[in-house]
Design an enzyme around this catalytic site. Sequence first.
Site, PDB file in Angstrom:
ATOM      1  N   TRP A 290      49.926  29.164  48.911  1.00 19.79           N
ATOM      2  CA  TRP A 290      49.360  27.466  49.340  1.00 19.79           C
ATOM      3  C   TRP A 290      48.514  27.577  47.865  1.00 19.79           C
ATOM      4  O   TRP A 290      47.710  26.679  46.879  1.00 19.79           O
ATOM      5  CB  TRP A 290      47.800  27.848  50.380  1.00 19.79           C
TER       6      TRP A 290
ATOM      7  N   ASP B  83      39.242  27.022  49.069  1.00 19.51           N
ATOM      8  CA  ASP B  83      40.182  27.011  50.274  1.00 19.51           C
ATOM      9  C   ASP B  83      40.252  27.833  51.154  1.00 19.51           C
ATOM     10  O   ASP B  83      40.470  29.767  51.400  1.00 19.51           O
ATOM     11  CB  ASP B  83      41.916  26.734  49.639  1.00 19.51           C
TER      12      ASP B  83
ATOM     13  N   LYS C 228      43.872  25.923  61.747  1.00 27.08           N
ATOM     14  CA  LYS C 228      43.758  27.070  61.628  1.00 27.08           C
ATOM     15  C   LYS C 228      42.639  28.062  62.529  1.00 27.08           C
ATOM     16  O   LYS C 228      43.814  28.319  63.308  1.00 27.08           O
ATOM     17  CB  LYS C 228      44.074  28.305  60.190  1.00 27.08           C
TER      18      LYS C 228
END
Length: 356
Positions: A101, A168, A192
Amino acid sequence: MNKHNFSAGPAILPDDVKRRASIAAYDYDSTGLSLMEMSHRGKEFTQVLERAELNVRNLFKVDDSYAVLFLTGGASSQFYMSAMNLAGKNDKIAYLDTGTWAKKAIKEAKLFTNVDVVASSADNNYSYIPKDYKLSDDTKYLHLTSNNTIFGTQIKTWPSLDCPMVCDMSSDIFSRNIPVEKFDLIYAGAQKNVGPAGVTLVIVKKEILGKVERDIPTMLKYQTHIDKGSSFNTPPVFPIYVTMLTLDWIIQNGGVSAMEVRNSKKANALYNEIDNNPLFTGCASIEDRSDMNATFLLNNEDLNSAFSAQCEDVGIVGLTGHRSVGGYRASMYNAMGQESVEVLINVMKEFAQKNG
Ligand SMILES: *Cc1c(COP(=O)(O)O)cnc(C)c1O
């Protein structure tokens, strides 16, 4: 059968949230309408949006110098939106390359500004968090990925640098206390740890906006969404509602501090089994192991299908590791109870007895 959902994302939601959401999907608050067929400017949804924002502010102690936004496009859109809004063409921003990511975020930021990758753990398949790095004086901000969902590492100690941070937090937001004031921007895809797919949470310090000379499309400007209270265009009504319910649930269960205790208890129990069971090996370096996603391998890969079958027998789902790591990944987000982790631990113990 009762399922134990270890999926990395979209992921487990609290039972109570699912029940309430299913009622609202058909008949919201006895109005005779589904929440999905109501105007996003009507009083019902306006109240949902206000409450969702209030919940975020309460849980993370976010003051008015920050805006709380509910956007679309996923965390992946924040990879470019953050750089576009916060960094000019000639600025420099620093990134910690801690996995897939982070790498994607780096790629997007390079389209808009100068990117300085100050440290990377790519040399060891992202199994650790680099800690020894320096920022050059002209660094505008440092971008971090708090929890590396795929590799199972998590930043445990925030860097003590005199530099604003952008983070993030897609896979560990509201799993633990964080010092919000250290961050200029926090973003997270909801799917999530805080809701279903379709909404992205953004917490942004208002004073940092509007300082970059660049033409930005209206939808990609944070200021647009601040000015219109996340309703410049039609927001993802139902995902925001389910997120609001999930935040309610966190508050009812003791808030972020209680989640932190609960999450480390679950993770410690599982890591203890991984470390003591002769058949398994953990993938991440011990000090950086994630409380959210535990990655581990069977030392003898020939046993993989037998172990997977035994997991399936007891209702364990979503345990397969990401293809870039292999093996297994147990995601233990807020909504997962200790009992599901104990079910997995028991399977591992029994499996070792049979195959050890
Ligand atoms: C899942 C994930 C993303 C991608 O989120 P999308 O909402 O699918 O764009 C980004 N960062 C991290 C840390 C993730 O776990």
